[in-house]
Design a protein around this motif. Structure first.
Motif, short mmCIF file in Angstrom:
data_model
loop_
_atom_site.label_atom_id
_atom_site.label_comp_id
_atom_site.label_asym_id
_atom_site.label_seq_id
_atom_site.Cartn_x
_atom_site.Cartn_y
_atom_site.Cartn_z
N LEU A 149 0.84 -1.19 0.00
CA LEU A 149 0.00 0.00 0.00
C LEU A 149 0.88 1.24 0.00
O LEU A 149 1.24 1.77 1.06
CB LEU A 149 -0.92 0.03 1.23
CG LEU A 149 -2.04 -1.01 1.26
CD1 LEU A 149 -2.69 -1.03 2.64
CD2 LEU A 149 -3.08 -0.73 0.20
N GLU A 150 1.20 1.69 -1.18
CA GLU A 150 2.11 2.84 -1.33
C GLU A 150 1.58 4.06 -0.58
O GLU A 150 0.40 4.40 -0.67
CB GLU A 150 2.29 3.16 -2.81
CG GLU A 150 3.37 4.17 -3.07
CD GLU A 150 3.59 4.41 -4.55
OE1 GLU A 150 3.91 5.54 -4.89
OE2 GLU A 150 3.42 3.46 -5.34
N GLY A 151 2.45 4.69 0.17
CA GLY A 151 2.12 5.91 0.89
C GLY A 151 1.64 5.70 2.32
O GLY A 151 1.66 6.63 3.12
N TRP A 152 1.22 4.49 2.66
CA TRP A 152 0.71 4.23 4.00
C TRP A 152 1.81 3.83 4.98
O TRP A 152 1.63 3.93 6.20
CB TRP A 152 -0.38 3.15 3.97
CG TRP A 152 -1.65 3.65 3.37
CD1 TRP A 152 -2.09 3.43 2.10
CD2 TRP A 152 -2.64 4.46 4.00
NE1 TRP A 152 -3.29 4.07 1.89
CE2 TRP A 152 -3.66 4.70 3.05
CE3 TRP A 152 -2.77 5.01 5.27
CZ2 TRP A 152 -4.79 5.46 3.34
CZ3 TRP A 152 -3.90 5.78 5.56
CH2 TRP A 152 -4.88 5.99 4.60
N GLY A 153 2.95 3.39 4.49
CA GLY A 153 4.05 2.93 5.35
C GLY A 153 4.47 3.92 6.42
O GLY A 153 4.60 3.55 7.59
N PRO A 154 4.70 5.20 6.07
CA PRO A 154 5.12 6.16 7.09
C PRO A 154 4.08 6.40 8.19
O PRO A 154 4.44 6.84 9.28
CB PRO A 154 5.34 7.46 6.28
CG PRO A 154 5.56 7.01 4.88
CD PRO A 154 4.74 5.76 4.71
N LEU A 155 2.82 6.09 7.94
CA LEU A 155 1.78 6.29 8.95
C LEU A 155 1.61 5.08 9.87
O LEU A 155 1.03 5.20 10.95
CB LEU A 155 0.44 6.59 8.27
CG LEU A 155 0.39 7.81 7.37
CD1 LEU A 155 -0.99 7.98 6.77
CD2 LEU A 155 0.80 9.06 8.13
N ALA A 156 2.11 3.93 9.42
CA ALA A 156 1.98 2.71 10.21
C ALA A 156 3.01 2.72 11.34
O ALA A 156 4.17 3.04 11.13
CB ALA A 156 2.17 1.48 9.33
N GLY A 157 2.56 2.36 12.53
CA GLY A 157 3.46 2.31 13.68
C GLY A 157 4.44 1.15 13.58
O GLY A 157 4.25 0.22 12.80
N ALA A 158 5.49 1.22 14.39
CA ALA A 158 6.48 0.14 14.44
C ALA A 158 5.76 -1.15 14.81
O ALA A 158 4.84 -1.12 15.62
CB ALA A 158 7.55 0.47 15.47
N PRO A 159 6.05 -2.24 14.15
CA PRO A 159 7.18 -2.51 13.29
C PRO A 159 6.99 -2.16 11.81
O PRO A 159 7.83 -2.50 11.00
CB PRO A 159 7.39 -4.02 13.47
CG PRO A 159 6.04 -4.56 13.77
CD PRO A 159 5.32 -3.47 14.51
N GLY A 160 5.91 -1.48 11.42
CA GLY A 160 5.73 -1.02 10.05
C GLY A 160 5.47 -2.11 9.03
O GLY A 160 5.77 -1.95 7.85
N VAL A 161 4.90 -3.23 9.49
CA VAL A 161 4.61 -4.35 8.60
C VAL A 161 3.11 -4.60 8.57
O VAL A 161 2.36 -4.10 9.41
CB VAL A 161 5.34 -5.64 9.06
CG1 VAL A 161 6.85 -5.46 8.99
CG2 VAL A 161 4.89 -6.07 10.44
N VAL A 162 2.70 -5.39 7.59
CA VAL A 162 1.31 -5.83 7.50
C VAL A 162 1.11 -6.96 8.51
O VAL A 162 2.00 -7.79 8.71
CB VAL A 162 1.01 -6.34 6.07
CG1 VAL A 162 -0.39 -6.92 5.97
CG2 VAL A 162 1.20 -5.21 5.06
N PHE A 163 -0.04 -6.98 9.14
CA PHE A 163 -0.39 -8.03 10.11
C PHE A 163 -1.39 -8.98 9.47
O PHE A 163 -2.22 -8.55 8.67
CB PHE A 163 -0.99 -7.41 11.37
CG PHE A 163 0.03 -6.80 12.28
CD1 PHE A 163 0.28 -7.36 13.51
CD2 PHE A 163 0.75 -5.69 11.89
CE1 PHE A 163 1.23 -6.81 14.36
CE2 PHE A 163 1.70 -5.13 12.72
CZ PHE A 163 1.94 -5.69 13.96
N GLN A 164 -1.31 -10.26 9.83
CA GLN A 164 -2.32 -11.20 9.36
C GLN A 164 -3.50 -11.06 10.30
O GLN A 164 -3.46 -11.49 11.46
CB GLN A 164 -1.81 -12.64 9.35
CG GLN A 164 -2.86 -13.58 8.78
CD GLN A 164 -2.37 -15.01 8.65
OE1 GLN A 164 -1.18 -15.27 8.66
NE2 GLN A 164 -3.31 -15.93 8.53
N GLY A 165 -4.56 -10.44 9.81
CA GLY A 165 -5.72 -10.13 10.63
C GLY A 165 -6.60 -11.31 10.96
O GLY A 165 -7.43 -11.25 11.85
N GLY A 166 -6.41 -12.40 10.24
CA GLY A 166 -7.20 -13.60 10.44
C GLY A 166 -7.22 -14.43 9.18
O GLY A 166 -6.65 -14.02 8.16
N PRO A 167 -7.89 -15.56 9.23
CA PRO A 167 -7.84 -16.49 8.09
C PRO A 167 -8.80 -16.17 6.95
O PRO A 167 -8.76 -16.82 5.92
CB PRO A 167 -8.20 -17.83 8.74
CG PRO A 167 -9.06 -17.46 9.90
CD PRO A 167 -8.54 -16.15 10.40
#
Length: 190
Positions: A55-73
């Motif tokens: 998701l281009e542009g959203w990285g700087p707004l995401a808190g540490a660790p700045g990665v995508v989380f697996q929200g569920g199955p």
């Protein structure tokens, strides 16, 4: 949902008895809970994928660790943004592209240009997929003892060490529930 109040905005913390690998030691933030079912995101499953990688542009707004989380199955190919907007609910208008779910916690419309939300967001997490339960399914799991239901804190969304969240959430509870934080991952080794 006879006799069960809404769990929206609360946490589901997996009990050690929960055998489903998708939810072992999971901490789920409930985003919607009504007669039609329940939707939530797992807060403690970071992936190695950076937010800006998908998701281009959203990285700087995401808190540490700045990665995508697996929200569920469910729907792993879709992205959900969950963010905290500081301040008292109702004290001001919600920012464009953000919808309040509970308290200061809300959903972000990821189609909104990130720069429109940058100044308003206090914390942001991006989730691939979500956890979902059909009508009555979660209530059955609660009755079977699969989950503890506890209050969420806004900082849970942006926990800097999400892998420790299960223990941290349990540790802050009162009584015997706090002792569950010391439960070993493999009880057979005890």
């Amino acid at each position: 949902m006879t006799g069960v109040s809404s769990l929206t905005g609360r946490l589901l913390v997996a009990t050690p008895a929960l055998a489903d690998a998708n939810f072992a030691r999971a901490v789920v933030l409930v985003l919607d809970h009504d007669a039609e079912g329940t939707l939530g995101v797992v807060l403690n499953r970071p992936t190695p994928v950076g937010v800006d990688d998908i998701l281009e542009g959203w990285g700087p707004l995401a808190g540490a660790p700045g990665v995508v989380f697996q929200g569920g199955p469910v729907s792993l190919d879709s992205a959900l943004g969950v963010a905290v907007v500081p301040g008292e609910p109702g004290a001001r208008t919600s920012p464009l592209g953000w919808r309040r779910v509970y308290g200061a916690i809300g959903l972000v419309d990821l189609e909104t240009p990130p720069e429109l939300l940058a100044a308003a967001l206090g914390a942001l997490r991006i989730f691939a997929g979500y956890a979902g339960w059909g009508p009555g399914q979660l209530e059955d799991e609660l009755e079977a003892g699969a989950w503890y239901v506890v209050d969420a804190e806004p900082g849970d969304i942006s926990a800097e060490h999400p892998e420790a969240l299960w223990r941290e959430v349990l540790r802050r509870q009162r009584g015997t529930l706090a002792m569950m934080a010391t439960y070993p991952e493999d009880a057979s080794l005890n």
